[in-house]
Design a protein around this motif. Structure first.
Motif, short mmCIF file in Angstrom:
data_model
loop_
_atom_site.label_atom_id
_atom_site.label_comp_id
_atom_site.label_asym_id
_atom_site.label_seq_id
_atom_site.Cartn_x
_atom_site.Cartn_y
_atom_site.Cartn_z
N THR A 185 74.65 44.66 34.21
CA THR A 185 76.05 44.65 33.77
C THR A 185 76.94 45.00 34.96
OG1 THR A 185 75.41 45.33 31.54
CG2 THR A 185 77.72 45.61 32.15
N PRO A 186 77.65 44.03 35.51
CA PRO A 186 78.57 44.34 36.61
C PRO A 186 79.86 44.95 36.08
CG PRO A 186 78.64 42.00 36.13
CD PRO A 186 77.62 42.59 35.20
N ILE A 187 80.15 46.17 36.49
CA ILE A 187 81.42 46.80 36.09
C ILE A 187 82.55 46.27 36.97
CG2 ILE A 187 82.58 49.01 35.70
CD1 ILE A 187 80.06 48.44 33.96
N THR A 188 82.24 46.04 38.24
CA THR A 188 83.16 45.34 39.14
C THR A 188 82.61 43.93 39.35
OG1 THR A 188 81.95 46.26 41.02
CG2 THR A 188 83.93 47.44 40.30
N GLY A 189 83.38 43.09 40.03
CA GLY A 189 82.99 41.69 40.18
C GLY A 189 82.97 41.22 41.62
N ARG A 190 82.33 41.97 42.50
CA ARG A 190 82.27 41.57 43.90
C ARG A 190 81.33 40.37 44.10
NH1 ARG A 190 86.79 44.05 44.57
NH2 ARG A 190 86.65 46.31 44.30
N SER A 191 81.61 39.60 45.12
CA SER A 191 80.77 38.45 45.44
C SER A 191 79.34 38.90 45.73
CB SER A 191 81.34 37.72 46.65
OG SER A 191 80.57 36.60 46.99
N HIS A 192 78.37 38.24 45.09
CA HIS A 192 76.94 38.52 45.29
C HIS A 192 76.56 39.96 44.93
CE1 HIS A 192 76.37 35.01 48.41
NE2 HIS A 192 76.90 34.61 47.26
N GLN A 193 77.39 40.61 44.14
CA GLN A 193 77.18 42.04 43.85
C GLN A 193 75.79 42.33 43.28
OE1 GLN A 193 80.33 44.15 41.72
NE2 GLN A 193 78.81 45.05 40.37
N LEU A 194 75.40 41.58 42.25
CA LEU A 194 74.12 41.86 41.60
C LEU A 194 72.95 41.61 42.54
CD1 LEU A 194 74.84 40.27 38.10
CD2 LEU A 194 75.18 42.64 38.83
N LEU B 110 92.22 39.17 30.76
CA LEU B 110 91.00 39.89 30.35
C LEU B 110 90.10 40.16 31.55
CD1 LEU B 110 89.83 38.22 27.00
CD2 LEU B 110 91.13 40.32 27.30
N PHE B 111 89.92 39.15 32.39
CA PHE B 111 89.08 39.33 33.57
C PHE B 111 89.71 40.31 34.55
CE2 PHE B 111 87.19 35.32 32.10
CZ PHE B 111 85.85 35.55 32.34
N GLU B 112 91.01 40.18 34.78
CA GLU B 112 91.69 41.05 35.74
C GLU B 112 91.65 42.51 35.30
OE1 GLU B 112 95.60 39.46 36.00
OE2 GLU B 112 94.95 37.59 36.96
N GLN B 113 91.78 42.74 34.01
CA GLN B 113 91.81 44.11 33.48
C GLN B 113 90.41 44.62 33.12
OE1 GLN B 113 94.63 43.88 30.22
NE2 GLN B 113 96.39 43.73 31.61
N ARG B 114 89.39 43.86 33.46
CA ARG B 114 87.99 44.23 33.20
C ARG B 114 87.74 44.49 31.72
NH1 ARG B 114 87.04 48.25 38.43
NH2 ARG B 114 87.50 46.67 40.02
N LYS B 115 88.34 43.65 30.89
CA LYS B 115 88.12 43.74 29.45
C LYS B 115 87.17 42.65 28.97
CE LYS B 115 92.55 45.97 28.46
NZ LYS B 115 93.84 45.88 27.74
N MET B 116 86.54 41.97 29.91
CA MET B 116 85.51 40.97 29.63
C MET B 116 84.17 41.58 30.05
SD MET B 116 84.78 37.77 28.63
CE MET B 116 86.34 36.87 28.73
#
Length: 208
Positions: A144-153, A74-80
């Motif tokens: 809402t982070p669409i991607t999950g980069r470190s410190h993104q927000l 779910l996390f890998e496919q951005r379904k979370m």
């Protein structure tokens, strides 16, 4: 040792409210962490994602290998779908918006990240204003982070001109000192449960 509040539990996962200042998993310099605390009472716990030490909020721990595989997918496919609540400096003008600045590790200052328009990895954040405090000159905002980069927000809000209060990495001194902790909290996780196929929403309000 900080107490862990269990927010949601079923046969496959446990979701906790991780306090700010507590690592999700063991670190070299800081032994205390949420995973080791949880595994004492729930020895089948696995790690599928994590929050920054300074960030509070929801963390899911799968309770079997099969659960780890399915929730990892779910996390890998951005379904979370993850939403965060933050308090930022200044009054954000637009009610809603998006930030798509690419990010890369700032190696001389790691673990800090920075914007790099040429070599950075795609990073995408959506935001929505929840409340404007004109008296305090702050804005409560949903991220809402669409991607999950470190410190993104944290970097994206800094680049928007509204760093998060209490951010020791990306905020000027006065904004760092406006709070004794980073005012960023993982508030909601929404997903289709990979075992039951039911839409599931886990919610935990911040304490700020």
């Amino acid at each position: 040792m900080q107490d862990l509040a269990i927010i949601y539990q079923d046969d496959h996962i446990i979701a906790i409210n991780k306090p700010a200042g507590l690592l999700t998993v063991p670190g070299l310099a800081t032994p205390d962490n949420a995973f080791d605390q949880l595994v004492h009472q729930h020895p089948n716990s696995r790690v599928v994602h994590r929050l920054d030490m300074a960030t509070s909020g929801l963390v899911i721990f799968p309770q079997s290998h099969e659960s780890l595989v399915r929730f990892g997918r779910l996390f890998e496919q951005r379904k979370m779908t993850k939403t965060y609540t933050a308090t930022v400096a200044g009054i954000v003008a637009e009610d809603r918006g998006e930030i798509t600045l690419p990010l890369i590790c700032d190696w001389p200052n790691r673990p800090k990240q920075k914007v790099d328009l040429e070599q950075g990895k795609h990073a995408h954040t959506q935001y929505k204003v929840l409340e404007r405090r004109l008296d305090l000159q702050t804005t409560r905002i949903e991220l809402t982070p669409i991607t999950g980069r470190s410190h993104q927000l944290r970097v994206h809000m800094q680049q928007l001109g509204h760093p998060i209060l209490g951010d020791a990495f990306y905020a000027p001194d006065a904004i760092q000192q406006a709070s004794d902790r980073l005012l960023l909290h993982a508030t909601t996780l929404e997903f289709v449960h990979p075992f039951t196929q039911c839409p599931t929403s886990i919610h935990c309000e911040p304490d700020f």
